[in-house]
Design an enzyme around this catalytic site. Sequence first.
Site, mmCIF file in Angstrom:
data_model
loop_
_atom_site.group_PDB
_atom_site.id
_atom_site.type_symbol
_atom_site.label_atom_id
_atom_site.label_comp_id
_atom_site.label_asym_id
_atom_site.label_seq_id
_atom_site.Cartn_x
_atom_site.Cartn_y
_atom_site.Cartn_z
ATOM 1 N N ASP A 153 12.495 49.234 78.063
ATOM 2 C CA ASP A 153 11.326 49.364 78.935
ATOM 3 C C ASP A 153 11.821 49.756 80.334
ATOM 4 O O ASP A 153 12.997 50.057 80.542
ATOM 5 C CB ASP A 153 10.473 48.087 78.906
ATOM 6 N N HIS A 154 10.890 49.725 81.292
ATOM 7 C CA HIS A 154 11.223 50.158 82.656
ATOM 8 C C HIS A 154 12.269 49.264 83.325
ATOM 9 O O HIS A 154 12.916 49.685 84.278
ATOM 10 C CB HIS A 154 9.948 50.167 83.506
ATOM 11 N N ARG A 193 28.468 33.675 51.646
ATOM 12 C CA ARG A 193 27.381 32.701 51.734
ATOM 13 C C ARG A 193 26.265 33.126 52.686
ATOM 14 O O ARG A 193 25.164 32.583 52.646
ATOM 15 C CB ARG A 193 27.918 31.337 52.159
ATOM 16 N N CYS A 206 15.656 45.255 77.822
ATOM 17 C CA CYS A 206 14.548 45.008 78.746
ATOM 18 C C CYS A 206 15.085 44.130 79.872
ATOM 19 O O CYS A 206 16.302 43.930 79.987
ATOM 20 C CB CYS A 206 13.328 44.412 78.042
ATOM 21 N N GLY A 207 14.207 43.606 80.709
ATOM 22 C CA GLY A 207 14.677 42.827 81.848
ATOM 23 C C GLY A 207 15.506 41.633 81.399
ATOM 24 O O GLY A 207 16.603 41.388 81.894
ATOM 25 N N ARG A 251 21.108 33.880 52.866
ATOM 26 C CA ARG A 251 20.330 33.402 54.014
ATOM 27 C C ARG A 251 19.656 34.568 54.737
ATOM 28 O O ARG A 251 18.496 34.480 55.142
ATOM 29 C CB ARG A 251 21.249 32.646 54.976
ATOM 30 N N GLY A 309 11.728 39.759 75.426
ATOM 31 C CA GLY A 309 10.487 40.327 74.914
ATOM 32 C C GLY A 309 10.730 41.452 73.928
ATOM 33 O O GLY A 309 10.092 41.518 72.859
ATOM 34 N N HIS A 315 27.532 36.520 60.788
ATOM 35 C CA HIS A 315 26.701 35.576 60.043
ATOM 36 C C HIS A 315 25.293 36.097 59.771
ATOM 37 O O HIS A 315 24.701 35.756 58.755
ATOM 38 C CB HIS A 315 26.577 34.251 60.814
ATOM 39 N N ASN A 316 24.748 36.856 60.710
ATOM 40 C CA ASN A 316 23.327 37.228 60.605
ATOM 41 C C ASN A 316 23.116 38.692 60.249
ATOM 42 O O ASN A 316 21.969 39.125 60.112
ATOM 43 C CB ASN A 316 22.597 36.928 61.919
ATOM 44 N N ARG A 318 18.667 42.642 83.721
ATOM 45 C CA ARG A 318 18.560 41.829 84.937
ATOM 46 C C ARG A 318 19.542 40.660 84.966
ATOM 47 O O ARG A 318 19.858 40.153 86.030
ATOM 48 C CB ARG A 318 17.128 41.288 85.068
HETATM 49 C C1 RB5 Z 1 9.292 43.435 82.709
HETATM 50 O O1 RB5 Z 1 8.989 43.025 83.999
HETATM 51 C C2 RB5 Z 1 9.874 42.284 81.934
HETATM 52 O O2 RB5 Z 1 8.910 41.313 81.705
HETATM 53 C C3 RB5 Z 1 10.464 42.768 80.610
HETATM 54 O O3 RB5 Z 1 11.409 43.727 80.865
HETATM 55 C C4 RB5 Z 1 11.169 41.724 79.771
HETATM 56 O O4 RB5 Z 1 12.060 40.967 80.524
HETATM 57 C C5 RB5 Z 1 10.290 40.916 78.921
HETATM 58 O O5 RB5 Z 1 10.727 40.059 78.146
#
Ligand code: RB5
Length: 172
Positions: free
Chosen positions: A8-9, A132, A65-66, A136, A70, A98-99, A109
């Site tokens: 994302d941004h 193993r 993402c930040g 899972r 998310g 493992h996964n 960030r």
């Molecule tokens: C964007 O501001 C921020 O919420 C997104 O990049 C991320 O960290 C969400 O989980």
Amino acid sequence: MRIALAADHAGYEYKDRIVKILRDGGHTITDFGTWNSTPVDYPDYGYAVGEAVASGQADRGIVVCGSSLGIAMAANKVPGARCAPVCEPYSADLARRHNDANVLALSERLTGWEMVERLVEIFLKTPFDEGRHRERVDKLFEYTQTWKNRTLKVLETGKVTGAETPKDLLPT
Ligand code: RB5
């Protein structure tokens, strides 16, 4: 390796740097964007990479993402995607061993660039330790195919709510 990336941004600068490094390293890249700081919704980007990997169009995915959180949640909504949000090497190694993580989620960030480079390297070179762990990991996919029936069954037997019968769940 065929690698799908998206951000994302709040993550596109790292994503663009990773794209360049991986392209220079000879990997085949699908870059789903975004490419600038105009705000976008991270779910759309997590889904794109999750779908590319789960459908077999890409061998691995990387999302940024930040916070990494998310976009990882979004990727993990795609059945067959196993996305690990990772900020240190030991988890990156375990996510593979493992996964069998097929998508790596990174934070622009919270994680420094040098660490990100290490995490990407570990994610791409570390094998899955079958044995193993296979059963899972398979259960994760199986759940995505059966959860509706399972959830209804649990509600019917009142396991979640303590209700005796489904009737007890209805508002009076
Ligand atoms: C964007 O501001 C921020 O919420 C997104 O990049 C991320 O960290 C969400 O989980």
